[in-house]
Design a protein around this motif. Structure first.
Motif, short mmCIF file in Angstrom:
data_model
loop_
_atom_site.label_atom_id
_atom_site.label_comp_id
_atom_site.label_asym_id
_atom_site.label_seq_id
_atom_site.Cartn_x
_atom_site.Cartn_y
_atom_site.Cartn_z
N GLU A 19 9.44 -4.33 -10.35
CA GLU A 19 9.69 -4.82 -10.87
C GLU A 19 9.09 -6.45 -11.04
N ARG A 20 9.63 -7.65 -9.75
CA ARG A 20 9.51 -8.43 -9.91
C ARG A 20 8.26 -9.30 -9.90
N PHE A 21 7.33 -7.85 -8.99
CA PHE A 21 5.48 -8.47 -8.17
C PHE A 21 5.20 -8.17 -9.25
N ALA A 22 5.30 -6.61 -10.51
CA ALA A 22 4.17 -6.53 -11.64
C ALA A 22 4.75 -7.25 -12.97
N ARG A 23 5.76 -7.71 -12.91
CA ARG A 23 5.85 -8.76 -13.92
C ARG A 23 4.28 -9.77 -13.95
N ARG A 24 5.01 -10.00 -12.63
CA ARG A 24 3.46 -11.56 -12.06
C ARG A 24 2.07 -10.30 -12.35
N TYR A 25 1.80 -9.89 -11.59
CA TYR A 25 0.19 -9.52 -11.83
C TYR A 25 -0.16 -8.51 -12.95
N PHE A 26 0.37 -8.34 -13.16
CA PHE A 26 0.39 -7.07 -14.36
C PHE A 26 -0.11 -8.08 -16.31
N LEU A 27 0.68 -9.44 -15.82
CA LEU A 27 0.31 -10.52 -17.53
C LEU A 27 -0.66 -12.06 -16.98
N THR A 28 -0.97 -11.79 -15.37
CA THR A 28 -1.75 -12.61 -14.94
C THR A 28 -3.50 -12.07 -14.86
N ALA A 29 -3.21 -10.94 -14.08
CA ALA A 29 -4.11 -10.38 -13.81
C ALA A 29 -5.17 -11.24 -13.19
N GLU A 30 -4.17 -11.71 -12.25
CA GLU A 30 -5.13 -12.37 -11.10
C GLU A 30 -5.84 -11.76 -9.82
N ARG A 31 -6.60 -12.35 -9.81
CA ARG A 31 -7.41 -11.43 -8.13
C ARG A 31 -6.52 -11.94 -6.99
N PHE A 32 -5.90 -10.26 -6.17
CA PHE A 32 -4.88 -10.85 -5.12
C PHE A 32 -5.69 -10.47 -3.36
N ASP A 33 -5.41 -11.38 -2.74
CA ASP A 33 -6.36 -10.56 -1.18
C ASP A 33 -5.38 -9.29 -0.67
N ALA A 34 -5.71 -8.31 0.46
CA ALA A 34 -5.08 -7.43 1.08
C ALA A 34 -3.92 -7.90 2.01
N ILE A 35 -4.02 -9.14 2.52
CA ILE A 35 -2.26 -9.38 2.94
C ILE A 35 -1.58 -9.94 1.96
N GLU A 36 -2.22 -10.33 0.67
CA GLU A 36 -0.28 -10.28 -0.17
C GLU A 36 -0.46 -8.57 -1.07
N ALA A 37 -1.06 -8.00 -0.83
CA ALA A 37 -1.47 -6.64 -1.19
C ALA A 37 -0.39 -6.12 -0.56
N GLN A 38 -0.42 -6.46 0.54
CA GLN A 38 0.60 -5.89 1.70
C GLN A 38 1.94 -6.21 1.71
N ARG A 39 1.67 -7.85 1.83
CA ARG A 39 3.36 -8.41 1.50
C ARG A 39 4.21 -7.66 0.17
N ILE A 40 3.04 -7.71 -0.96
CA ILE A 40 4.08 -7.16 -2.34
C ILE A 40 3.98 -4.86 -1.88
N GLY A 41 4.15 -4.69 -1.25
CA GLY A 41 4.23 -3.32 -1.41
C GLY A 41 3.03 -2.24 -1.32
N LEU A 42 1.52 -2.88 -1.77
CA LEU A 42 0.54 -2.21 -2.35
C LEU A 42 0.20 -1.46 -0.94
N LEU A 43 0.31 -1.81 -0.11
CA LEU A 43 -0.77 -1.06 1.15
C LEU A 43 0.63 -1.63 2.30
N HIS A 44 0.55 -0.51 2.67
CA HIS A 44 1.34 -0.36 4.45
C HIS A 44 0.61 -1.34 5.06
N GLU A 45 -0.57 -0.79 5.44
CA GLU A 45 -1.32 -2.58 6.14
C GLU A 45 -2.76 -2.53 5.66
N ALA A 46 -3.10 -4.38 6.21
CA ALA A 46 -4.16 -4.46 5.93
C ALA A 46 -5.24 -5.09 7.75
N VAL A 47 -5.95 -4.09 7.50
CA VAL A 47 -6.83 -4.44 8.98
C VAL A 47 -7.87 -5.08 9.08
N PRO A 48 -8.79 -5.73 9.71
CA PRO A 48 -9.79 -5.94 10.48
C PRO A 48 -10.49 -4.66 9.84
#
Length: 263
Positions: free
Chosen positions: A158-187
């Motif tokens: 919920e915490r990260f959803a509150r931010r990204y649902f509301l701001t529509a910010e673009r974020f990279d794969a490293i951030e996507a992994q940090r917040i749990g959307l991805l399991h891994e971000a690789v070259p």
């Protein structure tokens, strides 16, 4: 099983199904045909006992740009009933992936926006190239990510959803992994090998055990730790131990040989 699609490409390699979004000219954006075909494809693949893992990937530089502009333009003239039917189609597509008995891997090679994030969030395992970008862009269009929200919130909380649902910010794969959307971000040059390795590893496990392990997560997550849950989980392991596959797996381990599903 259908093998020819208007918006998808299906390639089966042994026990692994590779299902590719195939509208690269529009960055693999959804339209009604693609939504219906993805739903049908996952229902058919899920019914196959030969398929042990499904890789969801995309052709072209982008993974999925969300809704196709022409499709969205047509929806502007829809009344409430038509919009409701359309939204239910998207919801059924996501549910078909979520409820697919086999593990589903998202192979994200490029940018992923709006409804495309729902595809990533609903997969069991999500791996992306470090160069991929993500955005829940709906509010910029005066919309909300309603249909995908159960899966995205489940993935990122919920915490990260509150931010990204509301701001529509673009974020990279490293951030996507940090917040749990991805399991891994690789070259990007490692993406193919990483996905192939995981998919092949899934195929070495007991096929029914993998299906039941996926179901276990679905049915146990969020439940209260009470006597009913303890009885349920005890019953599940007892059933599996007594099953043909469970007995074969344990016997193969004790005899230091390969189990029958690897023979």
């Amino acid at each position: 099983m259908q093998t020819t699609w208007q918006t998808l490409e299906l390639h089966i390699d042994g026990h692994i199904a590779n299902l590719a979004l195939n509208r690269p000219d529009v960055r693999n954006a959804f339209n009604g045909t693609m939504v219906a075909e993805i739903t049908q494809a996952f229902r058919e693949l899920g019914a196959s006992q030969d398929i042990r893992a499904i890789v969801l990937l995309a052709n072209g530089p982008a993974f999925c740009a969300g809704g196709d502009l022409a499709w969205m333009k047509s929806m502007a003239a829809f009344d409430h009933a038509q919009n409701l039917a359309d939204a239910r189609g998207l919801a059924q597509m996501l549910r078909a992936i979520d409820c697919c008995p086999q593990p589903v891997l998202a192979k994200v090679q490029g940018d992923c926006y709006a409804g495309g994030l729902g595809l990533v969030a609903v997969c069991d395992i999500a791996i992306a190239a470090e160069t991929a970008n993500f955005c829940l862009s709906e509010v910029k269009l005066g919309l909300i990510p309603a249909t995908i929200s159960p899966y995205v919130i489940r993935a990122i909380g919920e915490r990260f959803a509150r931010r990204y649902f509301l701001t529509a910010e673009r974020f990279d794969a490293i951030e996507a992994q940090r917040i749990g959307l991805l399991h891994e971000a690789v070259p990007v040059e490692m993406l193919d090998a990483r996905i192939t390795g995981i998919a092949q590893s899934l195929c070495t496990a007991g096929p029914q055990a993998v299906r039941q392990a996926k179901r276990l997560v679905h049915e146990v997550a969020g439940r209260t730790m009470d006597d009913a849950l303890l009885a349920d989980t005890a019953g599940r392991i007892a059933d599996v131990r007594a099953s043909e596959e469970g007995r074969e797996g344990m016997q193969a381990f004790l005899e230091k040989r390969k189990p029958s599903w690897l023979a």
